[in-house]
Motif scaffolding. Structure first.
Motif, PDB file in Angstrom:
ATOM      1  N   LYS A  91       0.826  -1.207   0.000  1.00 50.31           N
ATOM      2  CA  LYS A  91       0.000   0.000   0.000  1.00 50.31           C
ATOM      3  C   LYS A  91       0.863   1.260   0.000  1.00 50.31           C
ATOM      4  O   LYS A  91       0.456   2.295  -0.536  1.00 50.31           O
ATOM      5  CB  LYS A  91      -0.968   0.001   1.180  1.00 50.31           C
ATOM      6  N   GLU A  92       2.070   1.190   0.583  1.00 48.31           N
ATOM      7  CA  GLU A  92       2.984   2.332   0.543  1.00 48.31           C
ATOM      8  C   GLU A  92       3.465   2.569  -0.887  1.00 48.31           C
ATOM      9  O   GLU A  92       3.553   3.714  -1.342  1.00 48.31           O
ATOM     10  CB  GLU A  92       4.162   2.090   1.476  1.00 48.31           C
ATOM     11  N   LEU A  95       0.697   3.994  -3.009  1.00 51.73           N
ATOM     12  CA  LEU A  95       0.561   5.434  -2.764  1.00 51.73           C
ATOM     13  C   LEU A  95       1.591   6.205  -3.578  1.00 51.73           C
ATOM     14  O   LEU A  95       1.283   7.250  -4.161  1.00 51.73           O
ATOM     15  CB  LEU A  95       0.711   5.737  -1.276  1.00 51.73           C
ATOM     16  N   GLU A 155      -7.092   1.350   0.593  1.00 53.46           N
ATOM     17  CA  GLU A 155      -5.896   1.300   1.435  1.00 53.46           C
ATOM     18  C   GLU A 155      -5.054   2.559   1.323  1.00 53.46           C
ATOM     19  O   GLU A 155      -4.591   3.099   2.326  1.00 53.46           O
ATOM     20  CB  GLU A 155      -5.055   0.071   1.076  1.00 53.46           C
ATOM     21  N   ILE A 156      -4.829   3.025   0.099  1.00 52.28           N
ATOM     22  CA  ILE A 156      -3.973   4.208  -0.036  1.00 52.28           C
ATOM     23  C   ILE A 156      -4.706   5.459   0.448  1.00 52.28           C
ATOM     24  O   ILE A 156      -4.082   6.380   0.968  1.00 52.28           O
ATOM     25  CB  ILE A 156      -3.439   4.386  -1.469  1.00 52.28           C
ATOM     26  N   LEU A 159      -4.377   5.314   4.176  1.00 51.95           N
ATOM     27  CA  LEU A 159      -2.990   5.612   4.547  1.00 51.95           C
ATOM     28  C   LEU A 159      -2.712   7.107   4.423  1.00 51.95           C
ATOM     29  O   LEU A 159      -2.155   7.721   5.342  1.00 51.95           O
ATOM     30  CB  LEU A 159      -2.034   4.825   3.645  1.00 51.95           C
ATOM     31  N   TRP A 160      -3.102   7.702   3.311  1.00 52.96           N
ATOM     32  CA  TRP A 160      -2.864   9.131   3.091  1.00 52.96           C
ATOM     33  C   TRP A 160      -3.577   9.969   4.141  1.00 52.96           C
ATOM     34  O   TRP A 160      -3.021  10.925   4.685  1.00 52.96           O
ATOM     35  CB  TRP A 160      -3.316   9.516   1.691  1.00 52.96           C
ATOM     36  N   SER A 162      -4.297   9.184   7.096  1.00 53.15           N
ATOM     37  CA  SER A 162      -3.720   9.005   8.429  1.00 53.15           C
ATOM     38  C   SER A 162      -2.420   9.777   8.630  1.00 53.15           C
ATOM     39  O   SER A 162      -1.926   9.895   9.757  1.00 53.15           O
ATOM     40  CB  SER A 162      -3.448   7.521   8.686  1.00 53.15           C
ATOM     41  N   LEU A 163      -1.860  10.300   7.540  1.00 55.93           N
ATOM     42  CA  LEU A 163      -0.553  10.951   7.610  1.00 55.93           C
ATOM     43  C   LEU A 163      -0.681  12.426   7.986  1.00 55.93           C
ATOM     44  O   LEU A 163      -1.566  13.120   7.479  1.00 55.93           O
ATOM     45  CB  LEU A 163       0.164  10.852   6.263  1.00 55.93           C
ATOM     46  N   ARG A 178       8.511   8.046   5.278  1.00 55.01           N
ATOM     47  CA  ARG A 178       7.155   7.530   5.223  1.00 55.01           C
ATOM     48  C   ARG A 178       6.303   8.114   6.346  1.00 55.01           C
ATOM     49  O   ARG A 178       5.221   7.602   6.635  1.00 55.01           O
ATOM     50  CB  ARG A 178       7.175   6.006   5.332  1.00 55.01           C
ATOM     51  N   TYR A 184       6.193  11.420   1.710  1.00 57.72           N
ATOM     52  CA  TYR A 184       5.858  10.556   0.581  1.00 57.72           C
ATOM     53  C   TYR A 184       6.001  11.299  -0.744  1.00 57.72           C
ATOM     54  O   TYR A 184       6.475  10.725  -1.740  1.00 57.72           O
ATOM     55  CB  TYR A 184       4.430  10.025   0.725  1.00 57.72           C
TER      56      TYR A 184
END
Length: 239
Positions: A91-92, A95, A155-156, A159-160, A162-163, A178, A184
């Motif tokens: 998923k990283e 992204l 997922e991405i 993830l995004w 959450s950053l 990361r 990123y």
């Protein structure tokens, strides 16, 4: 060795190592001229490029090659890219794919023209990623209700979301991590810089001739592959 074969091999060797041939470069202008002036040199070179799954593009009196889709010799696999950028999870990497896709799109002022911006800023890129992932999030929610699964986009997007926008390490312009959206974005821009696609100056990304040659041709032909990757596509990516 036949002189034409020798010239073709010299041309192939330069291109296959990620360099370009240019009529304006003293070191490669003779080979560039031979490539177009001598039909036998041209045919031998193109045969080598085709057999090895490479694609050739031209821009501004320069020629470049890039790995064709699924090229396991010259292309990058997902695992190659994760190692290169210090990533751990798919998923990283997905992204990063999405950020790269957005970065290339941001240079076009409108969707129906080839007029290119002089540069884009990292903060503009981050804003574009945020906005488009929000729109994808809405679409994913609708698909969830219908019982369909768009796992990679979800997922991405998660993830995004959450950053944090930035962490203390991001103050170093050369630092990429990361740990934040800025981190990123820098991972993606640093990778594209190392591939000769962008030239980074402070927080600005400038397109190179290689960008024009690849983005206006190869990426237009194969841009949908980013969606295949994001939806669990094959293991290979080429940049």
């Amino acid at each position: 060795m036949d002189k034409n074969l020798e010239k073709a091999l010299d041309i192939y060797t330069i291109l296959a190592t990620g360099k370009s041939l240019s009529s304006k470069d003293k070191e490669t202008s003779e080979l560039y001229n031979s490539f177009y002036a001598d039909s036998e040199v041209y045919d031998i070179t193109m045969s080598l490029i085709k057999r090895l799954g490479l694609k050739l593009y031209e821009y501004n009196d320069s020629i470049f090659v890039t790995a064709g889709h699924g090229n396991k010799v010259f292309g990058y696999t997902n695992d190659d890219l994760k190692r290169k950028m210090g990533l751990r999870l798919n998923k990283e990497l997905y992204l990063i794919y999405f950020i790269i896709y957005e970065a290339l799109l941001q240079f076009y002022k409108t969707s129906d023209t080839y007029q290119i911006k002089d540069y884009i800023r990292i903060d503009e890129l981050i804003e574009a990623v945020t906005n488009d992932l929000k729109s994808f999030g809405t679409s994913v929610s609708a698909l969830d209700e219908a019982g369909e699964d768009k796992g990679s986009f979800r997922e991405i997007a998660i993830l995004w979301d959450s950053l944090p926008p930035m962490i203390s390490e991001d103050k170093d312009r050369n630092k990429a991590s990361r740990g934040s959206r800025m981190g990123y974005a820098k991972l993606a821009s640093n990778f594209l810089g190392s591939e000769g696609i962008f030239t980074a100056v402070d927080d600005r990304l400038y397109p190179t001739d290689r960008f024009h040659a690849i983005a206006e041709n190869y990426f237009e032909d194969n841009g949908s592959l980013i969606y295949q990757e994001l939806n669990g596509g094959n293991e290979n990516a080429e940049y």
